[in-house]
Design an enzyme around this catalytic site. Sequence first.
Site, PDB file in Angstrom:
ATOM      1  N   HIS A  56       0.832  -1.400  -0.162  1.00  0.00           N
ATOM      2  CA  HIS A  56       0.088  -0.053  -0.083  1.00  0.00           C
ATOM      3  C   HIS A  56       0.815   1.169   0.033  1.00  0.00           C
ATOM      4  O   HIS A  56       1.885   1.319   0.289  1.00  0.00           O
ATOM      5  CB  HIS A  56      -0.918   0.209   1.189  1.00  0.00           C
ATOM      6  N   GLU A  58       0.827   3.765   2.061  1.00  0.00           N
ATOM      7  CA  GLU A  58       1.306   4.250   3.266  1.00  0.00           C
ATOM      8  C   GLU A  58       2.677   3.354   3.609  1.00  0.00           C
ATOM      9  O   GLU A  58       3.472   3.737   4.033  1.00  0.00           O
ATOM     10  CB  GLU A  58       0.280   3.954   4.223  1.00  0.00           C
ATOM     11  N   CYS A  89      -2.338  -0.739   7.626  1.00  0.00           N
ATOM     12  CA  CYS A  89      -1.682   0.463   7.536  1.00  0.00           C
ATOM     13  C   CYS A  89      -1.767   1.175   8.757  1.00  0.00           C
ATOM     14  O   CYS A  89      -0.502   1.797   9.294  1.00  0.00           O
ATOM     15  CB  CYS A  89      -1.971   1.514   6.408  1.00  0.00           C
TER      16      CYS A  89
END
Length: 147
Positions: A56, A58, A89
């Site tokens: 992801h 993040e 995350c």
Amino acid sequence: MENPFTDEYFMKKALQEAEMAFEKDEIPVGALIVIDNKVIARGHNLTEMLNDVTAHAEMQAITAAANFLGGKYLVGCTLYVTLEPCQMCAGALYWSQISKIVFGASDEHRGFITMGTKLHPKTTVVSGVMANEASELMKRFFTKKRK
């Protein structure tokens, strides 16, 4: 003189990262990490390209920021991300002890708020910064996918 380094200023840069993900046919989420008004890390979703559910935006930014700082804690840092972080995350952000999270669009289905995921007690959260722009990018992506 007014400080040009507002949440909107940095969210525009996160949206540029999200556009890069869009161009790679990734879900268009972009993130960056800032300390003392300096961008130290950038990231966008790479889950398809890397065939990795943990890639992801993040997570990419957290890793890059930790490498830049030479340590695992992101105290004094702010994460700007176009979509509310998921619980994975948010868990990583908890452990990083990041000082502030600024996100654009809410994720009512998979976001950390809906999922009840806790952040570090010293982390502050600002939501809804440029939410319309972030939401529009997501809508455009999924409309394209459904054609």
